[in-house]
Design a protein around this motif. Structure first.
Motif, PDB file in Angstrom:
ATOM      1  N   ALA A 179       4.617  -5.053  11.799  1.00  0.00           N
ATOM      2  CA  ALA A 179       4.790  -5.150  10.352  1.00  0.00           C
ATOM      3  C   ALA A 179       5.092  -3.804   9.699  1.00  0.00           C
ATOM      4  N   THR A 180       4.978  -2.704  10.446  1.00  0.00           N
ATOM      5  CA  THR A 180       5.354  -1.397   9.903  1.00  0.00           C
ATOM      6  C   THR A 180       6.867  -1.338   9.710  1.00  0.00           C
ATOM      7  N   LYS A 181       7.327  -0.314   9.022  1.00  0.00           N
ATOM      8  CA  LYS A 181       8.772  -0.162   8.831  1.00  0.00           C
ATOM      9  C   LYS A 181       9.479   0.023  10.168  1.00  0.00           C
ATOM     10  N   ALA A 182       8.906   0.869  11.024  1.00  0.00           N
ATOM     11  CA  ALA A 182       9.522   1.092  12.337  1.00  0.00           C
ATOM     12  C   ALA A 182       9.393  -0.146  13.218  1.00  0.00           C
ATOM     13  N   GLY A 183       8.237  -0.832  13.146  1.00  0.00           N
ATOM     14  CA  GLY A 183       8.042  -2.033  13.939  1.00  0.00           C
ATOM     15  C   GLY A 183       8.955  -3.164  13.520  1.00  0.00           C
ATOM     16  N   THR A 184       9.194  -3.277  12.210  1.00  0.00           N
ATOM     17  CA  THR A 184      10.126  -4.293  11.713  1.00  0.00           C
ATOM     18  C   THR A 184      11.515  -4.081  12.289  1.00  0.00           C
ATOM     19  N   LEU A 238      -1.720   6.190   9.077  1.00  0.00           N
ATOM     20  CA  LEU A 238      -1.748   6.530   7.658  1.00  0.00           C
ATOM     21  C   LEU A 238      -2.222   5.360   6.801  1.00  0.00           C
ATOM     22  N   ALA A 239      -2.063   4.141   7.302  1.00  0.00           N
ATOM     23  CA  ALA A 239      -2.522   2.958   6.577  1.00  0.00           C
ATOM     24  C   ALA A 239      -3.986   2.636   6.863  1.00  0.00           C
ATOM     25  N   GLY A 240      -4.641   3.460   7.686  1.00  0.00           N
ATOM     26  CA  GLY A 240      -6.043   3.237   7.996  1.00  0.00           C
ATOM     27  C   GLY A 240      -6.288   2.142   9.013  1.00  0.00           C
ATOM     28  N   LYS A 241      -5.272   1.799   9.818  1.00  0.00           N
ATOM     29  CA  LYS A 241      -5.406   0.717  10.791  1.00  0.00           C
ATOM     30  C   LYS A 241      -5.572   1.219  12.218  1.00  0.00           C
ATOM     31  N   LEU A 242      -5.830   2.522  12.354  1.00  0.00           N
ATOM     32  CA  LEU A 242      -6.185   3.125  13.632  1.00  0.00           C
ATOM     33  C   LEU A 242      -7.389   4.031  13.388  1.00  0.00           C
ATOM     34  N   PRO A 243      -8.113   4.414  14.440  1.00  0.00           N
ATOM     35  CA  PRO A 243      -9.245   5.326  14.249  1.00  0.00           C
ATOM     36  C   PRO A 243      -8.829   6.587  13.493  1.00  0.00           C
ATOM     37  N   ALA A 244      -9.678   7.035  12.574  1.00  0.00           N
ATOM     38  CA  ALA A 244      -9.360   8.194  11.733  1.00  0.00           C
ATOM     39  C   ALA A 244      -9.517   9.509  12.481  1.00  0.00           C
ATOM     40  N   LYS A 245     -10.298   9.499  13.563  1.00  0.00           N
ATOM     41  CA  LYS A 245     -10.455  10.719  14.356  1.00  0.00           C
ATOM     42  C   LYS A 245     -10.822  10.346  15.781  1.00  0.00           C
ATOM     43  N   GLY A 246     -10.717  11.317  16.657  1.00  0.00           N
ATOM     44  CA  GLY A 246     -11.006  11.093  18.064  1.00  0.00           C
ATOM     45  C   GLY A 246      -9.794  10.575  18.816  1.00  0.00           C
ATOM     46  N   PHE A 247     -10.027  10.157  20.062  1.00  0.00           N
ATOM     47  CA  PHE A 247      -8.960   9.690  20.942  1.00  0.00           C
ATOM     48  C   PHE A 247      -8.501   8.304  20.515  1.00  0.00           C
ATOM     49  N   VAL A 248      -7.190   8.127  20.370  1.00  0.00           N
ATOM     50  CA  VAL A 248      -6.620   6.857  19.942  1.00  0.00           C
ATOM     51  C   VAL A 248      -5.813   6.263  21.094  1.00  0.00           C
ATOM     52  N   ARG A 249      -6.159   5.050  21.477  1.00  0.00           N
ATOM     53  CA  ARG A 249      -5.400   4.333  22.499  1.00  0.00           C
ATOM     54  C   ARG A 249      -4.267   3.548  21.840  1.00  0.00           C
ATOM     55  N   GLN A 250      -3.190   3.329  22.579  1.00  0.00           N
ATOM     56  CA  GLN A 250      -2.105   2.518  22.042  1.00  0.00           C
ATOM     57  C   GLN A 250      -2.583   1.116  21.704  1.00  0.00           C
ATOM     58  N   ALA A 255       5.811   3.957  14.335  1.00  0.00           N
ATOM     59  CA  ALA A 255       4.963   2.824  13.952  1.00  0.00           C
ATOM     60  C   ALA A 255       3.488   3.185  14.080  1.00  0.00           C
ATOM     61  N   MET A 256       3.119   3.921  15.120  1.00  0.00           N
ATOM     62  CA  MET A 256       1.724   4.343  15.273  1.00  0.00           C
ATOM     63  C   MET A 256       1.308   5.299  14.163  1.00  0.00           C
ATOM     64  N   ILE A 257       2.199   6.183  13.755  1.00  0.00           N
ATOM     65  CA  ILE A 257       1.894   7.087  12.644  1.00  0.00           C
ATOM     66  C   ILE A 257       1.711   6.289  11.356  1.00  0.00           C
ATOM     67  N   MET A 303       0.850  -1.196   0.000  1.00  0.00           N
ATOM     68  CA  MET A 303       0.000   0.000   0.000  1.00  0.00           C
ATOM     69  C   MET A 303       0.887   1.248   0.000  1.00  0.00           C
ATOM     70  N   THR A 304       0.663   2.137  -0.957  1.00  0.00           N
ATOM     71  CA  THR A 304       1.447   3.364  -1.043  1.00  0.00           C
ATOM     72  C   THR A 304       0.843   4.418  -0.128  1.00  0.00           C
ATOM     73  N   ILE A 305       1.659   4.983   0.738  1.00  0.00           N
ATOM     74  CA  ILE A 305       1.213   6.020   1.664  1.00  0.00           C
ATOM     75  C   ILE A 305       1.564   7.382   1.086  1.00  0.00           C
ATOM     76  N   GLN A 306       0.581   8.259   1.028  1.00  0.00           N
ATOM     77  CA  GLN A 306       0.817   9.609   0.503  1.00  0.00           C
ATOM     78  C   GLN A 306       1.748  10.389   1.427  1.00  0.00           C
ATOM     79  N   LYS A 307       2.640  11.144   0.822  1.00  0.00           N
ATOM     80  CA  LYS A 307       3.566  11.956   1.610  1.00  0.00           C
ATOM     81  C   LYS A 307       2.798  12.969   2.455  1.00  0.00           C
ATOM     82  N   GLN A 308       3.183  13.072   3.714  1.00  0.00           N
ATOM     83  CA  GLN A 308       2.533  13.972   4.656  1.00  0.00           C
ATOM     84  C   GLN A 308       3.458  15.117   5.044  1.00  0.00           C
ATOM     85  N   ARG A 309       2.848  16.247   5.391  1.00  0.00           N
ATOM     86  CA  ARG A 309       3.599  17.384   5.950  1.00  0.00           C
ATOM     87  C   ARG A 309       3.551  17.228   7.469  1.00  0.00           C
TER      88      ARG A 309
END
Length: 376
Positions: A347-352, A325-337, A319-321, A1-7
């Motif tokens: 499986a993320t780049k940082a997690g690997t 960005l991959a849509g595997k966390l809530p898109a808005k509101g409070f996010v728990r670890q 890894a959380m970011i 999955m290609t992730i769009q570049k973010q500012r």
């Protein structure tokens, strides 16, 4: 999955913020590292990310800085994060931080109830990675009797009476040594004092002491309410550390004079990259009709280029970011670890990288040097 570049804005050019900015820039994002101290920015200028002089305590300046950013990561001291999160909500900038402070997290949770952005506090190691491990451990059992989480960030070669070097935020360290600590005892969330509950722990032939510190459980006491009988988080240190800290903070009453305590630690416990991070998670519960115990033990060693606490904290946040960005966390509101699934996190780049650089895991990933045994 290609992730769009973010500012992405990273606030705080300290030992952790610089590494987070570098990791995000390596993934192709447009990153700006901001700090109020020009000297800090000068030390890191010329890398893969831009720098900007911004005082995060100046909310008007911060508002102007964040208005065209997609994501902001606060690597600032915990006491600045309420203001940063408030501005992030106003400017519709998705928010991540490293805080261990319970009150700050509660404030951000309130913001998240009506926010149009994601607000993800407590990223990093503990809270952070340890909460994802703890939630995953609880899910391995049909009924959960005990979850114990122990984390130490320590000098590889201790040389002072504290047997400790400051490897992250001095303010955060003092905060977790002074504030009440959340645990679950006999099925009920409760508070216990910091620096108490001292126990001996032996890992790979090295003796440690473990004791209560604040904030390490993150939101797990709420998430696992009614699902676990006993759950605790303790910090690992070399033996004798807790008694010295109790002398300073309680007997000499420096818990009421944190600026003096800050000066003492800044002068007596210098930063080192020759550090070690130890993670120890144990679960006891019923599975397949019998009582079983399972443990995960991980160790990270720092080097001259990158400290172990820098790696584990920065990678946990990044890894959380990536998951967001991959849509595997809530898109808005409070996010728990623990909204993150451990397998997805790793499986993320940082997690690997967390898997690759850990001692105590097998090549297949985090199905570790895990021990499963019947309990009496």
């Amino acid at each position: 999955m290609t992730i769009q570049k973010q500012r992405i804005a990273v606030l705080g050019a300290g030992q952790i913020g610089v590494i987070i900015a570098g990791m995000l820039a390596e993934q192709g994002h447009e990153v700006t590292l901001a700090d109020a101290a020009a000297a800090r920015l000068k030390q890191v200028a010329g890398g893969r990310f831009a720098t900007a002089a911004v005082d995060a305590s100046d909310l008007d300046a911060l508002r102007s800085f964040l208005k065209d950013r997609d994501i902001v990561v606060s690597a600032c001291p915990y006491f600045l994060n309420k203001g940063i999160a408030k501005v992030a909500a106003e400017t519709k900038t998705h928010y991540f931080d490293l805080t261990e402070d319970v009150a700050t997290t509660a404030y951000i949770k309130e913001l998240g109830a009506t926010a149009e952005i994601a607000l993800a506090p407590q990223c990093g190691l503990a809270p952070g990675f340890i909460c994802i491990l703890g939630a995953d451990m609880a899910a391995r059992f049909e009924t959960v009797r005990t979850i114990k989480m122990r984390v130490g960030a320590l000098p590889l070669y201790p040389t002072n009476a504290l047997r400790y070097n400051v490897t992250w935020s001095v303010d955060g360290l003092i905060n977790e040594y002074c504030n009440p600590c959340e645990i679950v005892f006999d099925g009920q969330p409760t508070l216990v004092p910091a620096l108490e509950g001292i126990e001996g722990v032996m890992i790979d032939g090295v003796a440690y002491e473990a004791f209560n510190t604040s904030g390490g459980l993150g939101t797990l006491t709420e998430t696992l309410a009614g699902k676990v009988r006993n759950m605790s988080y303790k910090t690992l240190r070399y033996p004798g550390h807790a008694e010295i800290m109790k002398l300073l903070l309680r007997d000499l009453e420096l818990a009421d004079d944190r600026e003096t305590m800050r000066r003492i630690l800044s002068h007596s416990a210098p930063f080192t990259r020759k550090d070690v991070v130890v993670i120890f998670v144990t679960g006891v519960g019923e599975r397949n009709g019998r009582l079983e115990e399972e443990s995960v033990v991980l160790r990270y060693d720092g080097n001259d280029q990158l400290g172990a606490i820098q790696l584990t904290t920065a990678a946990g946040c990044v890894a959380m970011i990536e998951l967001f960005l991959a849509g595997k966390l809530p898109a808005k509101g409070f996010v728990r670890q623990e909204d993150a699934v451990l397998a997805d996190f790793l499986a993320t780049k940082a997690g690997t990288r967390l898997v690759r650089e850990a001692r105590g895991v097998d090549a297949a990933g985090l199905v570790p040097a895990t021990t499963i045994k019947s309990a009496a």
